[in-house]
Design a protein around this motif. Structure first.
Motif, mmCIF file in Angstrom:
data_model
loop_
_atom_site.group_PDB
_atom_site.id
_atom_site.type_symbol
_atom_site.label_atom_id
_atom_site.label_comp_id
_atom_site.label_asym_id
_atom_site.label_seq_id
_atom_site.Cartn_x
_atom_site.Cartn_y
_atom_site.Cartn_z
ATOM 1 N N TYR A 236 43.205 38.926 46.312
ATOM 2 C CA TYR A 236 42.876 39.043 44.889
ATOM 3 C C TYR A 236 43.917 38.321 44.043
ATOM 4 C CZ TYR A 236 39.035 42.455 45.198
ATOM 5 O OH TYR A 236 37.838 43.070 45.431
ATOM 6 N N ALA A 240 43.406 34.844 41.775
ATOM 7 C CA ALA A 240 43.701 34.858 40.339
ATOM 8 C C ALA A 240 44.657 33.722 39.974
ATOM 9 C CB ALA A 240 44.299 36.201 39.931
ATOM 10 N N TYR A 262 44.266 44.345 39.873
ATOM 11 C CA TYR A 262 42.801 44.491 39.907
ATOM 12 C C TYR A 262 42.397 45.959 39.988
ATOM 13 C CZ TYR A 262 37.966 43.945 41.434
ATOM 14 O OH TYR A 262 36.602 44.021 41.529
ATOM 15 N N ASN A 270 40.248 46.273 32.714
ATOM 16 C CA ASN A 270 40.866 45.936 33.987
ATOM 17 C C ASN A 270 42.141 45.142 33.758
ATOM 18 O OD1 ASN A 270 41.137 43.788 36.361
ATOM 19 N ND2 ASN A 270 40.168 45.632 37.169
ATOM 20 N N LEU A 272 43.995 43.196 35.716
ATOM 21 C CA LEU A 272 44.040 41.815 36.193
ATOM 22 C C LEU A 272 43.212 40.908 35.286
ATOM 23 C CD1 LEU A 272 44.971 39.744 38.217
ATOM 24 C CD2 LEU A 272 43.056 40.353 39.702
ATOM 25 N N SER A 273 42.016 41.362 34.897
ATOM 26 C CA SER A 273 41.198 40.566 33.980
ATOM 27 C C SER A 273 41.927 40.351 32.655
ATOM 28 C CB SER A 273 39.860 41.262 33.729
ATOM 29 O OG SER A 273 39.104 41.321 34.909
#
Length: 460
Positions: A236, A240, A262, A270, A272-273
């Motif tokens: 993940y 990214a 994440y 979220n 990470l977003s």
């Protein structure tokens, strides 16, 4: 011969006479020229004398007229002073004051108009900047926070998942801590507010669908997926950093920490977003300001890296982020950006200011955050923690939107006769902490036998 000599003598005499005549003519011409020059010189001096006399007379006349005008001006000044009540100096001072006031008003108006124009242009530039940044965010901004649905080949698979007398599905719930919802369609839904638990359960279930399912297999596969989960987290992070943000020179030891984001959320956004979004907005702003875009993007990505430490631990993510930054990327601008984006210290560089702006834009974006979900997640965590305070409790999981509390105990420490007392003690503790005010909670103690009780809501 005599005749020839006489002729030559006559010729010579003629030439002499001609030369004398020419010389006389030249002398006369020179005398005339000299007379003309003398006359011209005399006339020139005469004209000059006349002009000087005229000029002197004119100057004298002008001086007399100028003196007369000055006397008239003085008379007018005295009359004006008598009429206005102001002296010449006072009038001059008053006039200068009026001019200064008018000029000040004019300047203020121009400054105000300029400020309005600048403000309008800033808003247009900011709007365009935000739109460009949002358009560049390719990933889905709304992430499912509680459930994951798995499609099944046919209804027979459901029977294998449930197992004889429900043993398989009970074991799955016990080891994963995730609720399993059997849908009417050819699918099952895994539900949990803890994204890590839900992700491990998803991986476990996908693996089990290709095997013969029984309680021992479920436990074995779960342990395997739990051990491999760290690699999933690293992937993940790598996706990214490298795939999404096109950053290739970041310390790879940060990938697992970034991947952990994440499985974190802040007010249902979220983590990470949010970090990716902030990184892209930072890049856009840095481009407009003509500063290092790559550095701005890295700092934007890592501004919340402290949230990666532990999903279920309450701590100061800023201090954790500073520790991580000092360990993996000793950049003073990054450290200040982490500390200053929540105003713990003043921002002291352009990148910190960029991060503060980008963080605010991402958090304030419509639909980005939901405080209700975040508060509910904290309440669920508090319910589970209360259960772990009691001796013998192995696992505690909340299901059905907080209305079901399933507690798994160690049969070696708690026998069946103690189930009832443990259930009532947990209920009392929940009520003391005001966790049962809004709805009834079913508390179930589970192992080889069960004992169920219900809380009484205080508010109806």
């Amino acid at each position: 011969m005599k005749t020839l000599s006489a002729q030559l003598s006559v010729v010579n005499d003629s030439k002499s006479i001609a030369l004398v005549v020419v010389a006389c003519i030249l002398v006369i011409a020179l005398v005339c020229l000299a007379i003309l020059l003398i006359v011209k010189f005399i006339n020139r001096n005469k004209n000059k004398t006349i002009n000087n006399c005229i000029s002197n007379q004119t100057n004298t006349q002008l001086e007399k007229e100028l003196e007369l005008l000055n006397k008239k001006n003085q008379i007018l000044d005295r009359k004006l002073e008598e009429i206005s009540g102001y002296s010449r100096a006072q009038a001059k001072h008053e006039l200068l004051n009026n001019l200064e006031n008018e000029l000040s008003k004019y300047i203020n108006k121009r400054i105000h108009d300029a400020n309005q124009e600048i403000k309008q242009n800033q808003e247009k530039i900011a709007q365009q900047l935000i739109v460009e940044a949002m358009e560049s965010i390719a990933e889905e901004s709304v992430i499912n926070n509680t459930t994951y649905t798995i499609n099944l080949k046919n209804d027979n698979v459901k029977g294998h998942i449930i197992g004889k007398n429900g043993k398989n599905i009970t074991t799955f719930k016990e080891v994963t801590g995730v609720d399993v919802i059997i849908d009417k369609e050819q699918s099952i839904t895994l539900s949990s507010l803890n994204p890590k638990k839900r992700e491990i359960a998803r991986l476990t279930m996908n693996k089990l669908l290709s095997k013969s399912i029984d309680p021992l297999t479920i436990k074995k596969v779960y342990e395997e997926q739990k051990q491999n989960f760290q690699q999933t987290i690293t992937e993940y992070g790598m996706n990214a950093v490298e795939t999404n943000l096109k950053i290739y020179d970041l310390n790879k030891s940060l990938y697992p920490l970034i991947g952990n984001l994440y499985f974190r959320s802040s007010f249902s956004q979220n983590a990470l977003s949010h970090s990716i979004e902030v990184a892209k907005i930072c890049e856009k702003i840095a481009k407009q300001l003509n500063v290092d875009q790559i550095k701005a993007k890295k700092i934007g990505l890592l501004h919340d890296i402290g949230k990666s430490v532990d999903y279920e631990t309450d701590y100061d993510h800023v201090s954790q982020g500073v520790s991580i930054a000092k360990k993996y990327w000793k950049d003073h601008d990054l450290i200040n950006a982490i500390e200053s984006h929540h105003n713990q210290v003043p921002a002291n560089n352009i990148y910190s200011w960029i991060v503060k702006i980008a963080d605010t834009i991402s958090a304030a974006r419509p639909g980005a955050r939901n405080a209700t979900t975040e508060e509910y997640l904290k309440r669920v965590k508090q319910m589970e923690d209360i259960c772990y305070e009691f001796t013998g409790v192995k696992e505690a999981h909340v299901y059905h939107a907080g209305r079901t509390l399933l507690v798994f105990v160690d049969p070696l420490e708690i026998d069946e006769n103690m189930y009832g007392k443990l259930a009532f003690d947990i209920r009392k503790k929940l009520e003391e902490n005001d966790l049962t005010n809004f709805y009834q909670i079913d508390i179930t103690i589970n192992r080889t036998s069960t004992f169920t009780t219900k809380t009484t809501p205080k508010i109806r």
